[in-house]
Design a protein around this motif. Structure first.
Motif, mmCIF file in Angstrom:
data_model
loop_
_atom_site.group_PDB
_atom_site.id
_atom_site.type_symbol
_atom_site.label_atom_id
_atom_site.label_comp_id
_atom_site.label_asym_id
_atom_site.label_seq_id
_atom_site.Cartn_x
_atom_site.Cartn_y
_atom_site.Cartn_z
ATOM 1 N N ILE A 121 -4.535 -1.007 6.199
ATOM 2 C CA ILE A 121 -4.445 -0.033 5.115
ATOM 3 C C ILE A 121 -3.103 -0.142 4.406
ATOM 4 O O ILE A 121 -3.026 -0.102 3.165
ATOM 5 C CB ILE A 121 -4.657 1.394 5.662
ATOM 6 N N LEU A 122 -2.036 -0.302 5.184
ATOM 7 C CA LEU A 122 -0.702 -0.458 4.588
ATOM 8 C C LEU A 122 -0.647 -1.691 3.701
ATOM 9 O O LEU A 122 -0.123 -1.650 2.572
ATOM 10 C CB LEU A 122 0.352 -0.561 5.693
ATOM 11 N N PHE A 124 -3.148 -3.257 2.205
ATOM 12 C CA PHE A 124 -3.957 -3.049 1.005
ATOM 13 C C PHE A 124 -3.222 -2.162 0.006
ATOM 14 O O PHE A 124 -3.260 -2.400 -1.200
ATOM 15 C CB PHE A 124 -5.310 -2.426 1.372
ATOM 16 N N TYR A 125 -2.537 -1.145 0.526
ATOM 17 C CA TYR A 125 -1.798 -0.248 -0.368
ATOM 18 C C TYR A 125 -0.676 -0.992 -1.099
ATOM 19 O O TYR A 125 -0.549 -0.901 -2.324
ATOM 20 C CB TYR A 125 -1.209 0.916 0.424
ATOM 21 N N VAL A 126 0.133 -1.727 -0.343
ATOM 22 C CA VAL A 126 1.252 -2.452 -0.948
ATOM 23 C C VAL A 126 0.736 -3.499 -1.934
ATOM 24 O O VAL A 126 1.275 -3.651 -3.037
ATOM 25 C CB VAL A 126 2.128 -3.117 0.130
ATOM 26 N N LEU A 128 -2.222 -3.670 -3.614
ATOM 27 C CA LEU A 128 -2.919 -3.163 -4.799
ATOM 28 C C LEU A 128 -2.045 -2.261 -5.665
ATOM 29 O O LEU A 128 -2.123 -2.302 -6.888
ATOM 30 C CB LEU A 128 -4.182 -2.413 -4.376
ATOM 31 N N PHE A 129 -1.217 -1.444 -5.015
ATOM 32 C CA PHE A 129 -0.406 -0.506 -5.790
ATOM 33 C C PHE A 129 0.968 -1.058 -6.141
ATOM 34 O O PHE A 129 1.818 -0.342 -6.641
ATOM 35 C CB PHE A 129 -0.284 0.824 -5.050
ATOM 36 N N TYR A 130 1.142 -2.368 -5.876
ATOM 37 C CA TYR A 130 2.369 -3.014 -6.331
ATOM 38 C C TYR A 130 2.433 -3.003 -7.858
ATOM 39 O O TYR A 130 3.498 -2.862 -8.447
ATOM 40 C CB TYR A 130 2.430 -4.461 -5.811
ATOM 41 N N GLY A 133 -1.523 2.056 -10.617
ATOM 42 C CA GLY A 133 -1.240 3.462 -10.402
ATOM 43 C C GLY A 133 -0.251 4.004 -11.409
ATOM 44 O O GLY A 133 0.363 3.250 -12.175
#
Length: 302
Positions: A121-122, A124-126, A128-130, A133
């Motif tokens: 999850i971490l 994927f977050y880093v 995609l949201f690099y 958002g």
């Protein structure tokens, strides 16, 4: 879409870097715990490669969508605008590789442990949201640090976890902390890569409302920070050898510090994306490639 366009859109040429990150986890697992490769490790490697391509496509897509019209980034720099690529086709490529990475990730979790959901999850977050958002990571002063830790530490850490999970070795906080020190040269090099990139792109980032670390500390301090970071990363190798955490051939990297600093002199003098930034990438590769390879060599010599 032609292969040459896909090559640049997905930045395929950067994918092998992940192999060296994963290799450090694998060689450390064998050096410290005498465990070999397994099927989950192969699945993990494929997952990282597919995810890497998906994220690169997504970042180029979002950079194109978010770019200001006040400069020629969309038309002359970004591959999507420069080659007039269809946004629909670009999205389909992203969905394909992201779906493949997700499926492989779930297979890996089924084969190992549900604990891998957390770094997954971490990651994927880093990834995609690099660039997505309301406040993407690449517009914040923490971008260099977060991304460097995610790539330089968590990628090899999961490789280590996947390899030792089938054995009787207990994965503890102390084990993870020690491995963080082992990975620190890679983390610092990833940090240097982003810091140098953002230093060269400062004017463009300001137009695009990206306030990275360089925006706050300014160019001169960013260059000094990069210099210190390079020195620290090379000085870590003798310490790691003395601690017995890495094999002795890694010591040779510490001897290359004077050579690395000489190579970086053009960048220290002028920060330019086309002329001096590639010098930083080439110098960084001494550690990114040399460290895992010398670690591997050390396994054969022991």
């Amino acid at each position: 879409m032609r292969f040459k366009q896909f090559w640049e859109l997905a930045e395929v040429y950067t994918a092998p870097l992940n192999i060296f990150l994963i290799l450090l986890g694998a060689t450390y697992a064998h050096f410290q715990y005498d465990v070999g490769l397994n099927l989950p490790f192969v699945i993990y490697t494929l997952t990282i490669l597919m995810f890497h391509l998906a994220v690169n496509i997504f970042n180029n897509y979002m950079d194109y969508r978010n770019a200001s019209d006040e400069h020629a980034y969309k038309e002359k720099t970004n591959i999507i605008g420069r080659d007039h690529l269809s946004l629909t086709v670009v999205r389909r490529y992203f969905i394909f590789f992201m779906t493949l990475a997700t499926m492989l990730g779930f297979i890996l979790i089924q084969m190992t442990s549900y604990w891998l959901l957390f770094p997954g999850i971490l990651g994927f977050y880093v990834g995609l949201f690099y660039s997505a958002g309301p406040r993407p990571l690449n517009s914040l002063p923490i971008a260099e640090t977060v991304t460097a830790l995610a790539s330089g530490y968590f990628v090899p850490l999961v490789a280590l976890y996947v390899l030792i999970t089938p054995s009787s070795i207990q994965f503890t906080a102390g084990l993870a902390a020690q491995f963080l020190v082992v990975c620190l040269p890679l983390v610092l090099m990833m940090f240097n890569n982003l810091l140098a990139n953002n230093t060269c792109d400062l004017a463009e980032d300001i137009v695009n409302n990206r306030k990275t670390l360089v925006y706050y500390i300014e160019k001169a301090r960013a260059v000094k920070l990069l210099k210190i970071s390079f020195i620290v990363s090379f000085l870590l190798f003798p310490l790691l050898v003395l601690l017995g955490w890495v094999p002795w051939p890694v010591l040779f990297l510490g001897l290359l510090l004077p050579y690395a600093m000489r190579k970086l002199q053009p960048y220290f003098s002028k920060q330019n994306k086309k002329t001096t930034f590639p010098i930083v990438l080439k110098t960084m590769s001494i550690v990114m490639v040399g460290y895992p390879c010398l670690f591997l060599l050390g396994l054969f010599l022991f």
